[in-house]
Design an enzyme around this catalytic site. Structure first.
Site, PDB file in Angstrom:
ATOM      1  N   ASP A   1      -5.632  -3.469   1.441  1.00  0.00           N
ATOM      2  CA  ASP A   1      -6.450  -2.594   0.615  1.00  0.00           C
ATOM      3  C   ASP A   1      -5.620  -1.580  -0.159  1.00  0.00           C
ATOM      4  O   ASP A   1      -4.455  -1.332   0.125  1.00  0.00           O
ATOM      5  CB  ASP A   1      -7.414  -1.810   1.505  1.00  0.00           C
ATOM      6  CG  ASP A   1      -6.702  -0.718   2.287  1.00  0.00           C
ATOM      7  OD1 ASP A   1      -5.714  -1.041   2.982  1.00  0.00           O
ATOM      8  OD2 ASP A   1      -7.098   0.460   2.184  1.00  0.00           O
TER       9      ASP A   1
ATOM     10  N   ASP B   1       6.162  -3.767   6.877  1.00  0.00           N
ATOM     11  CA  ASP B   1       6.811  -3.038   5.794  1.00  0.00           C
ATOM     12  C   ASP B   1       8.058  -2.357   6.384  1.00  0.00           C
ATOM     13  O   ASP B   1       9.080  -3.000   6.559  1.00  0.00           O
ATOM     14  CB  ASP B   1       5.769  -2.053   5.251  1.00  0.00           C
ATOM     15  CG  ASP B   1       6.190  -1.342   3.979  1.00  0.00           C
ATOM     16  OD1 ASP B   1       6.948  -1.906   3.192  1.00  0.00           O
ATOM     17  OD2 ASP B   1       5.743  -0.196   3.769  1.00  0.00           O
TER      18      ASP B   1
ATOM     19  N   PHE C   1       3.633  -3.126  -4.035  1.00  0.00           N
ATOM     20  CA  PHE C   1       2.399  -2.822  -3.315  1.00  0.00           C
ATOM     21  C   PHE C   1       1.442  -3.983  -3.522  1.00  0.00           C
ATOM     22  O   PHE C   1       1.221  -4.428  -4.644  1.00  0.00           O
ATOM     23  CB  PHE C   1       1.782  -1.513  -3.798  1.00  0.00           C
ATOM     24  CG  PHE C   1       0.644  -1.073  -2.924  1.00  0.00           C
ATOM     25  CD1 PHE C   1       0.892  -0.398  -1.737  1.00  0.00           C
ATOM     26  CD2 PHE C   1      -0.671  -1.359  -3.265  1.00  0.00           C
ATOM     27  CE1 PHE C   1      -0.153  -0.016  -0.897  1.00  0.00           C
ATOM     28  CE2 PHE C   1      -1.722  -0.985  -2.429  1.00  0.00           C
ATOM     29  CZ  PHE C   1      -1.457  -0.304  -1.253  1.00  0.00           C
ATOM     30  N   VAL C   2       0.870  -4.490  -2.432  1.00  0.00           N
ATOM     31  CA  VAL C   2      -0.003  -5.653  -2.554  1.00  0.00           C
ATOM     32  C   VAL C   2      -1.421  -5.354  -2.062  1.00  0.00           C
ATOM     33  O   VAL C   2      -1.629  -4.517  -1.180  1.00  0.00           O
ATOM     34  CB  VAL C   2       0.562  -6.876  -1.800  1.00  0.00           C
ATOM     35  CG1 VAL C   2       1.818  -7.387  -2.469  1.00  0.00           C
ATOM     36  CG2 VAL C   2       0.819  -6.573  -0.329  1.00  0.00           C
TER      37      VAL C   2
ATOM     38  N   ARG D   1     -10.018  -5.592  -0.287  1.00  0.00           N
ATOM     39  CA  ARG D   1      -9.727  -6.439   0.872  1.00  0.00           C
ATOM     40  C   ARG D   1     -10.313  -7.839   0.704  1.00  0.00           C
ATOM     41  O   ARG D   1      -9.843  -8.796   1.312  1.00  0.00           O
ATOM     42  CB  ARG D   1     -10.312  -5.825   2.156  1.00  0.00           C
ATOM     43  CG  ARG D   1      -9.686  -4.515   2.570  1.00  0.00           C
ATOM     44  CD  ARG D   1     -10.125  -4.164   3.989  1.00  0.00           C
ATOM     45  NE  ARG D   1      -9.922  -2.764   4.310  1.00  0.00           N
ATOM     46  CZ  ARG D   1      -8.772  -2.245   4.732  1.00  0.00           C
ATOM     47  NH1 ARG D   1      -7.715  -3.021   4.869  1.00  0.00           N
ATOM     48  NH2 ARG D   1      -8.665  -0.965   5.002  1.00  0.00           N
TER      49      ARG D   1
ATOM     50  N   ASP E   1      -1.201  -7.906   9.157  1.00  0.00           N
ATOM     51  CA  ASP E   1      -1.294  -8.295   7.757  1.00  0.00           C
ATOM     52  C   ASP E   1       0.067  -8.252   7.071  1.00  0.00           C
ATOM     53  O   ASP E   1       0.482  -9.175   6.396  1.00  0.00           O
ATOM     54  CB  ASP E   1      -2.305  -7.401   7.003  1.00  0.00           C
ATOM     55  CG  ASP E   1      -2.044  -5.907   7.194  1.00  0.00           C
ATOM     56  OD1 ASP E   1      -1.148  -5.521   7.990  1.00  0.00           O
ATOM     57  OD2 ASP E   1      -2.751  -5.109   6.553  1.00  0.00           O
TER      58      ASP E   1
ATOM     59  N   LYS F   1       7.658  -7.640   3.998  1.00  0.00           N
ATOM     60  CA  LYS F   1       8.328  -6.921   2.905  1.00  0.00           C
ATOM     61  C   LYS F   1       9.668  -6.434   3.465  1.00  0.00           C
ATOM     62  O   LYS F   1       9.863  -5.243   3.714  1.00  0.00           O
ATOM     63  CB  LYS F   1       7.446  -5.724   2.521  1.00  0.00           C
ATOM     64  CG  LYS F   1       7.208  -5.558   1.037  1.00  0.00           C
ATOM     65  CD  LYS F   1       6.601  -4.209   0.750  1.00  0.00           C
ATOM     66  CE  LYS F   1       5.114  -4.224   0.511  1.00  0.00           C
ATOM     67  NZ  LYS F   1       4.586  -2.884   0.161  1.00  0.00           N
TER      68      LYS F   1
ATOM     69  N   GLY G   1      -6.538  -4.247   8.214  1.00  0.00           N
ATOM     70  CA  GLY G   1      -5.849  -5.168   7.308  1.00  0.00           C
ATOM     71  C   GLY G   1      -5.777  -6.611   7.772  1.00  0.00           C
ATOM     72  O   GLY G   1      -5.720  -7.528   6.956  1.00  0.00           O
TER      73      GLY G   1
END
Ligand code: IMP
Ligand code: MG
Length: 192
Positions: free
Chosen positions: A157, A101, A150-151, A163, A98, A129, A43
């Site tokens: 990805d 979470d 969700f990104v 990506r 990246d 997040k 990521g």
């Protein structure tokens, strides 16, 4: 109708400007040093490439590849698929992520890396997040706070795809991701 599927969270230009600021900040903080940027694959791939070029001090780069244990317990215990090539003992390390979470992955990585006795260890995360956080983690350099969505894009990805999008896109209809043509039209309609 397409905005029910995806939404543009961060444009390529917003990301470019923020990454330049992060690079300048890191360059100031590490003046006279040669930090090692450690990218967590896959990521961090795009962020790492841009961040590295936004830093003006000498740097080294290294990569780790990890995978979460697929038992659904979200324990944060990860398997190291590819370890670092070089020792980080006595080195100034910046872990490049990246997205943070729950914070479980990062907590595990920081424990693993600090056991190798680096001179310093900091985190640079593009996306935070924070509403999803389970364990508190120190993010020294942070790109953006994002909502609980969700990104995809800019390295992130869904099942290996997306990506290479230049923007960061929030996904509002996860089921639609299985229809690449629908997603392509939706992305186009939000200018991504
Ligand atoms: P954490 O242990 O919950 O902090 O997990 C972080 C990892 O989960 C990130 O490095 C990503 O690989 C993945 N991840 C978390 N949220 C997203 C997302 O919205 N899109 C894509 N990948 C995500
Ligand atoms: Mg990741």
């Amino acid at each position: 109708m397409h905005d029910e599927i995806v939404g543009l969270l961060l444009t390529a230009e917003q990301i470019r400007a923020r990454v330049a600021e992060l690079g300048a900040e890191i360059s100031r903080d590490y003046a006279g040093k040669t930090p090692i940027l450690i990218g967590v694959l896959k990521g961090s791939l795009v962020f790492m490439a841009d961040l590295a070029r936004a830093i003006t001090t000498p740097i080294n780069v290294d990569f780790m590849s990890i995978s979460s244990y697929g038992d659904g317990t979200n324990s944060g215990v990860v398997r190291i698929l590819k370890d670092l090539d070089e020792s980080i003992t006595g080195q100034d390390v910046i872990l490049v992520e990246d997205i943070i979470d729950t914070g479980l992955t990062l907590t595990y990585l920081l424990a693993t890396l600090s056991a190798r006795r680096p001179a310093s260890l900091e985190v640079c995360g593009l996306l935070d997040k924070s509403v999803r956080r389970i364990v508190e983690v120190p993010i020294r350099y942070k790109g953006f706070d994002i909502p609980d969505e969700f990104v995809i894009g800019y390295g992130l990805d869904h099942e290996g795809r997306y990506r290479n999008l230049r923007a960061v896109i929030g996904v509002r209809d996860m089921a639609a991701l299985r229809d690449p043509e629908l997603v392509a039209r939706a992305l186009e309609s939000v200018g991504a």
